[in-house]
Design an enzyme around this catalytic site. Structure first.
Site, PDB file in Angstrom:
ATOM      1  N   ALA A  45      -4.669 -10.055   4.403  1.00  0.00           N
ATOM      2  CA  ALA A  45      -4.186 -11.133   3.535  1.00  0.00           C
ATOM      3  C   ALA A  45      -5.145 -11.511   2.418  1.00  0.00           C
ATOM      4  O   ALA A  45      -4.758 -12.227   1.498  1.00  0.00           O
ATOM      5  CB  ALA A  45      -3.873 -12.374   4.382  1.00  0.00           C
ATOM      6  N   GLY A 103      -5.937  -7.479  -2.683  1.00  0.00           N
ATOM      7  CA  GLY A 103      -5.213  -7.564  -3.947  1.00  0.00           C
ATOM      8  C   GLY A 103      -3.711  -7.663  -3.782  1.00  0.00           C
ATOM      9  O   GLY A 103      -3.023  -8.270  -4.614  1.00  0.00           O
ATOM     10  N   ARG A 110      -3.340   9.462  -2.566  1.00  0.00           N
ATOM     11  CA  ARG A 110      -3.190   8.670  -1.346  1.00  0.00           C
ATOM     12  C   ARG A 110      -3.842   9.374  -0.151  1.00  0.00           C
ATOM     13  O   ARG A 110      -4.362   8.737   0.754  1.00  0.00           O
ATOM     14  CB  ARG A 110      -1.710   8.406  -1.083  1.00  0.00           C
ATOM     15  CG  ARG A 110      -1.088   7.430  -2.077  1.00  0.00           C
ATOM     16  CD  ARG A 110       0.400   7.221  -1.794  1.00  0.00           C
ATOM     17  NE  ARG A 110       0.947   6.152  -2.606  1.00  0.00           N
ATOM     18  CZ  ARG A 110       1.480   6.324  -3.805  1.00  0.00           C
ATOM     19  NH1 ARG A 110       1.509   7.529  -4.333  1.00  0.00           N
ATOM     20  NH2 ARG A 110       1.972   5.311  -4.482  1.00  0.00           N
ATOM     21  N   ALA A 124       0.580  -0.336   3.892  1.00  0.00           N
ATOM     22  CA  ALA A 124      -0.632   0.466   3.765  1.00  0.00           C
ATOM     23  C   ALA A 124      -0.304   1.944   3.568  1.00  0.00           C
ATOM     24  O   ALA A 124       0.485   2.526   4.309  1.00  0.00           O
ATOM     25  CB  ALA A 124      -1.499   0.289   5.007  1.00  0.00           C
ATOM     26  N   ASP A 179       9.381   1.375  -5.044  1.00  0.00           N
ATOM     27  CA  ASP A 179      10.043   2.468  -5.750  1.00  0.00           C
ATOM     28  C   ASP A 179      11.422   2.050  -6.255  1.00  0.00           C
ATOM     29  O   ASP A 179      11.828   2.419  -7.360  1.00  0.00           O
ATOM     30  CB  ASP A 179      10.178   3.686  -4.825  1.00  0.00           C
ATOM     31  CG  ASP A 179       8.830   4.196  -4.344  1.00  0.00           C
ATOM     32  OD1 ASP A 179       7.863   4.137  -5.125  1.00  0.00           O
ATOM     33  OD2 ASP A 179       8.746   4.644  -3.189  1.00  0.00           O
ATOM     34  N   HIS A 206       7.238   8.067   0.018  1.00  0.00           N
ATOM     35  CA  HIS A 206       6.618   7.052  -0.831  1.00  0.00           C
ATOM     36  C   HIS A 206       5.370   7.597  -1.517  1.00  0.00           C
ATOM     37  O   HIS A 206       4.350   6.935  -1.619  1.00  0.00           O
ATOM     38  CB  HIS A 206       6.270   5.825   0.027  1.00  0.00           C
ATOM     39  CG  HIS A 206       5.795   4.634  -0.757  1.00  0.00           C
ATOM     40  ND1 HIS A 206       6.489   4.116  -1.832  1.00  0.00           N
ATOM     41  CD2 HIS A 206       4.692   3.853  -0.626  1.00  0.00           C
ATOM     42  CE1 HIS A 206       5.840   3.067  -2.311  1.00  0.00           C
ATOM     43  NE2 HIS A 206       4.732   2.898  -1.597  1.00  0.00           N
TER      44      HIS A 206
END
Length: 363
Positions: free
Chosen positions: A57, A60, A135, A166, A198, A225
Site C-alpha cells: 500500500a 506508487g 517484466r 504484481a 489493458d 498481460h
C-alpha cells in the site's frame, strides 16, 4: 438504460445452451462502460460492507489505489500493508471524510492481523519496472514477494477474493494458485489476475481515434498481460468501430506496449502507477458489486481457464457473489485476432510454467 441492458442480457445468457458461447451483441450488452463501476462506487445508495486489504500500500500503485478505495462507500474497512511507511499512509487517508475505517500494518509480523476477516485482497506489491527492463527481469524478486503474500492469504483469509496486480501477471497468477493448492484452500473462482489496465487503455485509445466518449467504449482484451499476449478484440468493440489494417496494427501495438510509452513520458524516472491504480480500483468495485448481488457484472481477468490450450487465460468473466460465475469465452474473433491468439499461446504457456516451476522450488 445500461442497467436495463445488463438485466436483459443476463436473462438471455441464462437461456443459452450449456457450453454455447454468448453472441457478440450479448457480450456488448453485458459489458458496462468503463466508468460505470466508478459511478456506482460513489453512489450514496451503494452497500458499504466490503473489507478490503491492499498489500503493497505504500508504493506508487498502492497509495493512489488506497485513495480510490477509501473514497468509495462500497468499502467499510480498508487495511493497508507494506514493509515501510504504512502507518503514515493510513493516518493520511484516515483524515478523509468517508466511511471506510483505515488501519496500517507494518512488516511480516503484522500481516496476519491485516488479513483477518478480509473479503477482498489486492496485491500491487513488487519492485517497479525500470527503463530497459522486461517484466521477466523482475521475476525472481516479484515472484518471491507474491508467493509470500499468497501464503499469508491462504492461511489468514482463505475465502477472500485475491486480486493480483504484481507483475508478471502471466506467472504470478499460477504462483498464487499453486501456493493456495499447497495450503489446501485453492478455489479458481476467487483468484484474479488484474488485466483491467489493458481494457482501460484500449477503450481510451479507440475513443481518441474515433472521437468517442471513452466512458461509453468497451473493448474486451483477452490473452495475458505482457507484450504480444495482450490481445484487444477490437472487432467486438462497442460501439462498433472499423479501422484500416495498418491503423489497426498500429493501434494494437500501442495497446500492447503502452507501459513503455509511460516510462518514456516519465523521462525513465518511473512506470505506470496512476492509471494502474484506477484500473485496479475499477476491478475491485466491479467485484464488490457482484459480491453484493448485482447482476450482469462483466470484467476481463487472467484466470484459470479451459477455454484454450493454455491453463490460464484472460477472458470476459461474468462475476457473481462467489467470484467467477461464468467464463464468457472469446466469442467470434477476426482472422487478425485469431492469429494473435495463436502467436500468444507459446509465450503464455512458458510464463505459466515458469510460475508453476517457481513454486516447486520453494521450501
Amino acid at each position: 438504460v445500461w442497467r436495463s441492458l445488463e438485466s436483459l442480457a443476463c436473462q438471455q445468457l441464462l437461456c443459452l445452451p450449456v457450453g454455447a458461447p454468448p453472441a457478440p451483441a450479448m457480450l456488448s450488452a453485458l459489458a458496462r462502460p468503463a466508468s460505470a463501476a466508478f459511478r456506482r462506487s460513489f453512489s450514496t445508495s451503494a452497500q458499504n460492507n466490503a473489507k478490503v486489504a491492499v498489500l503493497g500500500a505504500s508504493g506508487g500503485i498502492g497509495q493512489p489505489l488506497s485513495l480510490l478505495l477509501k473514497n468509495s462507500p462500497l468499502v467499510s474497512r480498508l487495511t493497508l500493508y507494506d514493509i515501510a511507511h504504512t502507518p503514515g499512509v493510513a493516518a493520511d487517508l484516515s483524515h478523509m471524510e468517508t466511511k471506510a475505517v483505515v488501519k496500517g500494518y507494518l512488516g511480516p509480523e503484522q500481516l496476519p492481523d491485516c488479513l483477518k476477516g478480509c473479503d477482498v485482497v489486492v496485491i500491487p506489491a513488487g519492485v517497479p519496472r525500470k527503463p530497459g527492463m522486461t517484466r521477466d527481469d523482475l521475476f525472481n524478486t516479484d515472484a518471491t514477494i507474491v508467493a509470500t503474500l499468497a501464503a499469508a492469504c491462504a492461511q489468514h483469509c482463505p475465502e477472500a477474493m485475491i486480486c493480483i496486480i504484481a507483475n508478471p501477471v502471466n506467472s504470478t497468477i499460477p504462483i498464487t494458485a499453486e501456493v493456495f493448492k499447497k495450503h489446501g484452500v485453492y478455489n479458481p473462482s476467487k483468484i484474479f489476475g488484474v488485466t483491467t489496465l489493458d481494457i482501460v487503455r484500449a477503450n481510451t485509445f479507440v475513443a481518441e481515434l474515433k472521437g468517442l466518449d471513452p466512458a461509453r467504449v468497451n473493448v474486451p482484451v483477452i490473452g495475458g498481460h505482457a507484450g504480444k499476449t495482450i490481445i484487444p478484440l477490437i472487432s467486438q468493440c462497442t460501439p462498433k468501430v472499423d479501422f484500416p489494417q495498418d491503423q489497426l496494427t498500429a493501434l494494437t501495438g500501442r495497446i500492447q506496449e503502452a507501459g513503455t510509452e509511460v516510462v518514456k513520458a516519465k523521462a525513465r524516472a518511473g512506470s505506470t502507477t496512476l492509471s494502474m491504480a484506477y484500473a485496479g480500483a475499477r476491478f475491485v468495485f466491479s467485484l464488490v458489486d457482484a459480491m453484493n448481488g448485482k447482476e450482469g457484472v462483466v470484467e476481463c481477468s487472467f484466470v484459470k481457464s479451459q477455454e484454450t490450450e493454455c491453463t490460464y487465460f484472460s477472458m470476459p468473466l461474468l462475476l457473481g457473489k462467489k467470484g467467477i460465475k461464468k467464463n464468457l469465452g472469446t466469442g467470434q474473433v477476426s482472422s487478425f485476432e485469431e492469429k494473435m491468439i495463436s502467436d500468444a499461446i507459446p509465450e503464455l504457456k512458458a510464463s505459466i510454467k515458469k510460475g508453476e516451476d517457481f513454486v516447486k522450488t520453494l521450501k
